[in-house]
Design a protein around this motif. Structure first.
Motif, mmCIF file in Angstrom:
data_model
loop_
_atom_site.group_PDB
_atom_site.id
_atom_site.type_symbol
_atom_site.label_atom_id
_atom_site.label_comp_id
_atom_site.label_asym_id
_atom_site.label_seq_id
_atom_site.Cartn_x
_atom_site.Cartn_y
_atom_site.Cartn_z
ATOM 1 N N GLU A 185 7.663 -10.107 -10.069
ATOM 2 C CA GLU A 185 7.223 -9.047 -9.052
ATOM 3 C C GLU A 185 5.588 -8.756 -9.306
ATOM 4 O O GLU A 185 5.278 -8.294 -10.617
ATOM 5 N N ARG A 186 4.643 -9.045 -8.496
ATOM 6 C CA ARG A 186 3.375 -8.754 -8.742
ATOM 7 C C ARG A 186 2.642 -8.560 -7.353
ATOM 8 O O ARG A 186 3.141 -8.811 -6.258
ATOM 9 N N LEU A 187 1.478 -8.034 -7.559
ATOM 10 C CA LEU A 187 0.413 -7.753 -6.429
ATOM 11 C C LEU A 187 -0.511 -8.851 -6.440
ATOM 12 O O LEU A 187 -0.904 -9.487 -7.477
ATOM 13 N N ARG A 188 -0.975 -9.601 -5.429
ATOM 14 C CA ARG A 188 -1.612 -10.789 -5.269
ATOM 15 C C ARG A 188 -2.942 -10.153 -4.927
ATOM 16 O O ARG A 188 -3.179 -9.550 -3.863
ATOM 17 N N LEU A 189 -3.990 -10.568 -5.737
ATOM 18 C CA LEU A 189 -5.464 -10.294 -5.413
ATOM 19 C C LEU A 189 -6.229 -11.537 -4.835
ATOM 20 O O LEU A 189 -6.145 -12.411 -5.553
ATOM 21 N N ALA A 190 -7.285 -11.264 -4.335
ATOM 22 C CA ALA A 190 -8.392 -12.019 -4.072
ATOM 23 C C ALA A 190 -9.459 -11.552 -4.292
ATOM 24 O O ALA A 190 -10.033 -10.285 -3.505
ATOM 25 N N ASP A 191 -10.311 -11.650 -5.078
ATOM 26 C CA ASP A 191 -11.888 -11.142 -5.570
ATOM 27 C C ASP A 191 -11.472 -9.753 -5.721
ATOM 28 O O ASP A 191 -12.213 -8.789 -5.471
ATOM 29 N N ASP A 192 -10.531 -9.412 -6.407
ATOM 30 C CA ASP A 192 -10.045 -7.941 -6.910
ATOM 31 C C ASP A 192 -9.641 -7.028 -5.649
ATOM 32 O O ASP A 192 -9.390 -5.854 -5.791
ATOM 33 N N VAL A 193 -9.378 -7.594 -4.576
ATOM 34 C CA VAL A 193 -8.805 -6.632 -3.390
ATOM 35 C C VAL A 193 -7.214 -7.317 -3.148
ATOM 36 O O VAL A 193 -6.845 -8.394 -3.224
ATOM 37 N N VAL A 194 -6.646 -6.073 -3.175
ATOM 38 C CA VAL A 194 -4.952 -6.486 -3.063
ATOM 39 C C VAL A 194 -4.791 -7.032 -1.721
ATOM 40 O O VAL A 194 -4.941 -6.300 -0.762
ATOM 41 N N MET A 195 -4.006 -8.092 -1.490
ATOM 42 C CA MET A 195 -3.868 -8.857 -0.386
ATOM 43 C C MET A 195 -2.199 -8.804 0.003
ATOM 44 O O MET A 195 -2.017 -8.698 1.084
ATOM 45 N N ALA A 196 -1.489 -8.778 -1.138
ATOM 46 C CA ALA A 196 0.028 -8.901 -0.723
ATOM 47 C C ALA A 196 0.854 -8.446 -2.139
ATOM 48 O O ALA A 196 0.284 -8.364 -3.050
ATOM 49 N N TYR A 197 1.965 -7.938 -1.644
ATOM 50 C CA TYR A 197 2.981 -7.638 -2.765
ATOM 51 C C TYR A 197 4.138 -8.833 -2.712
ATOM 52 O O TYR A 197 4.509 -9.127 -1.658
ATOM 53 N N ILE A 210 8.447 -16.093 9.209
ATOM 54 C CA ILE A 210 7.463 -15.187 9.186
ATOM 55 C C ILE A 210 7.772 -14.067 10.112
ATOM 56 O O ILE A 210 8.209 -14.325 11.204
ATOM 57 N N GLY A 211 7.653 -12.935 9.761
ATOM 58 C CA GLY A 211 8.076 -11.737 10.608
ATOM 59 C C GLY A 211 7.136 -10.724 10.369
ATOM 60 O O GLY A 211 5.992 -10.604 9.648
ATOM 61 N N ALA A 212 7.291 -9.497 11.097
ATOM 62 C CA ALA A 212 6.572 -8.391 11.123
ATOM 63 C C ALA A 212 7.122 -7.135 10.830
ATOM 64 O O ALA A 212 8.288 -7.086 11.153
ATOM 65 N N MET A 213 6.590 -6.195 10.138
ATOM 66 C CA MET A 213 7.510 -4.946 9.824
ATOM 67 C C MET A 213 6.579 -3.869 9.712
ATOM 68 O O MET A 213 5.304 -4.007 9.404
ATOM 69 N N ASN A 214 6.784 -2.721 9.714
ATOM 70 C CA ASN A 214 5.951 -1.207 9.161
ATOM 71 C C ASN A 214 6.001 -0.998 8.016
ATOM 72 O O ASN A 214 7.224 -1.207 7.178
ATOM 73 N N THR A 215 5.017 -0.693 7.134
ATOM 74 C CA THR A 215 4.917 -0.406 5.884
ATOM 75 C C THR A 215 5.666 0.964 5.428
ATOM 76 O O THR A 215 5.618 2.080 5.909
ATOM 77 N N SER A 216 6.667 0.572 4.598
ATOM 78 C CA SER A 216 7.237 1.788 3.862
ATOM 79 C C SER A 216 6.241 2.613 2.830
ATOM 80 O O SER A 216 5.360 2.085 2.586
ATOM 81 N N PRO A 217 6.752 3.707 2.629
ATOM 82 C CA PRO A 217 6.039 4.583 1.584
ATOM 83 C C PRO A 217 5.843 3.758 0.453
ATOM 84 O O PRO A 217 4.470 3.888 -0.181
ATOM 85 N N LYS A 218 6.665 3.099 -0.500
ATOM 86 C CA LYS A 218 6.523 2.542 -1.668
ATOM 87 C C LYS A 218 5.464 1.282 -1.261
ATOM 88 O O LYS A 218 4.560 1.223 -2.068
ATOM 89 N N LEU A 219 5.826 0.687 -0.396
ATOM 90 C CA LEU A 219 4.669 -0.520 -0.164
ATOM 91 C C LEU A 219 3.340 -0.105 0.159
ATOM 92 O O LEU A 219 2.350 -0.770 -0.467
ATOM 93 N N ALA A 220 3.112 0.954 1.025
ATOM 94 C CA ALA A 220 1.879 1.466 1.368
ATOM 95 C C ALA A 220 1.057 2.002 -0.053
ATOM 96 O O ALA A 220 -0.118 1.664 0.037
ATOM 97 N N SER A 221 1.792 2.512 -0.936
ATOM 98 C CA SER A 221 1.186 2.688 -2.204
ATOM 99 C C SER A 221 0.798 1.876 -3.018
ATOM 100 O O SER A 221 -0.188 1.916 -3.588
ATOM 101 N N GLN A 222 1.536 0.627 -2.948
ATOM 102 C CA GLN A 222 1.135 -0.679 -3.795
ATOM 103 C C GLN A 222 0.175 -1.413 -3.215
ATOM 104 O O GLN A 222 -0.906 -1.888 -3.953
ATOM 105 N N LEU A 223 -0.020 -1.332 -1.737
ATOM 106 C CA LEU A 223 -0.938 -2.207 -1.018
ATOM 107 C C LEU A 223 -2.165 -1.313 -0.905
ATOM 108 O O LEU A 223 -3.109 -1.933 -0.295
ATOM 109 N N GLY A 224 -2.147 -0.062 -1.061
ATOM 110 C CA GLY A 224 -3.105 0.518 -0.732
ATOM 111 C C GLY A 224 -3.768 0.830 0.771
ATOM 112 O O GLY A 224 -4.809 1.121 1.195
ATOM 113 N N ILE A 225 -2.551 1.088 1.721
ATOM 114 C CA ILE A 225 -2.770 1.178 3.072
ATOM 115 C C ILE A 225 -1.878 2.452 3.412
ATOM 116 O O ILE A 225 -1.228 2.929 2.690
ATOM 117 N N SER A 226 -1.926 2.854 4.768
ATOM 118 C CA SER A 226 -1.150 4.014 5.282
ATOM 119 C C SER A 226 0.192 3.463 5.554
ATOM 120 O O SER A 226 0.453 2.519 5.842
#
Length: 250
Positions: A143-155, A193-209
């Motif tokens: 389980e990890r966060l994937r980063l590109a040039d230190d920017v979090v792109m994905a969980y 591939i699908g789409a979903m709305n960010t949960s509170p846990k994912l939002a915290s990990q990815l740094g988004i709303s």
């Protein structure tokens, strides 16, 4: 980092009266072309609205609307009190089986991981079905966060039978590179591939709303014998992540 002048990036920009699109849209396209051509680097500042306006002899409103268009397209991010910056954007082809690290390196980014978990456990019911294993078969879970040039792109969560990956703590960078070193790498995969709305846990990990759109990707990788050796579930920021496919008409 020193800002480029507006004229160095848009020196050939001229208002095309034959083009029915408004001036701000033409300017946005020109800046987008400069970004795609590599004239700007990730996290580099754009010229200010004032500088664009003065250098190109357009109104501040036109410059602002052009930047607004680039923000909407996910190519530029606004930072309150700081300015407008080039956003990292990752385009992954759908016709090639490759890892996150491989694709980023190919495009000149520096990939890295922020590890959250590397353990051995029993599989969930969904993991049993996806990997074709019994409830008693232990799996390696990464389980990890994937980063590109230190920017979090994905969980990302990857699950593999422990017979394939005995010591998950040894994986540091690319999972595929590690598996290939063991001669256990997947040679084909099925990806949904699908789409979903960010949960509170994912939002915290990815740094988004909370509630922002995410790309939800499930990949099952198979070895040469046709055995499922990898289940990877990725939650990717839709503002940074694109999938592309080339289509041909028969």
């Amino acid at each position: 980092m020193m800002k480029k002048s507006a004229t160095s990036v848009t020196k050939n920009f001229k208002f095309d009266h034959r083009d029915s699109s408004p001036l701000y849209a033409q300017l946005a396209r020109k800046i987008a072309e400069a970004i795609r051509a590599g004239q700007y680097q990730v996290d580099e500042a754009l010229p200010s609205e004032r500088l664009l306006s003065e250098s190109l002899s357009v109104s501040r409103v036109t410059a602002r609307k052009a930047i607004d268009r680039l923000v909407e397209q996910g190519m530029v991010v606004r930072r309150q009190g700081s300015g407008n910056y080039i956003a990292p954007r990752f385009e992954q082809p759908l016709t090639r089986l490759s890892s996150f690290s491989e694709e980023l390196s190919r495009r000149g980014y520096t990939p890295s991981s922020r590890w959250l978990k590397r353990t051995v456990a029993l599989p969930s019911a969904d993991e049993q079905v996806s990997l074709g294993i019994s409830p008693a078969t232990k799996v390696a879970r990464l389980e990890r966060l994937r980063l590109a040039d230190d920017v979090v792109m994905a969980y990302e969560v990857s699950v593999l039978p422990q017979s394939i990956l005995k010591r998950p703590s040894e994986v540091e960078g690319s999972l595929y590179a590690y598996l290939e070193g063991l001669k256990q790498g997947p040679v084909r995969a099925l990806q949904h591939i699908g789409a979903m709305n960010t949960s509170p846990k994912l939002a915290s990990q990815l740094g988004i709303s909370v509630g922002e759109a995410l790309l939800f990707i499930t990949r099952i990788g198979y070895n040469e014998a046709g055995r499922a050796v990898e289940l990877t579930i990725s939650y990717c920021r839709s503002d940074y992540y694109d999938f592309i496919a080339e289509l041909r008409r028969e």
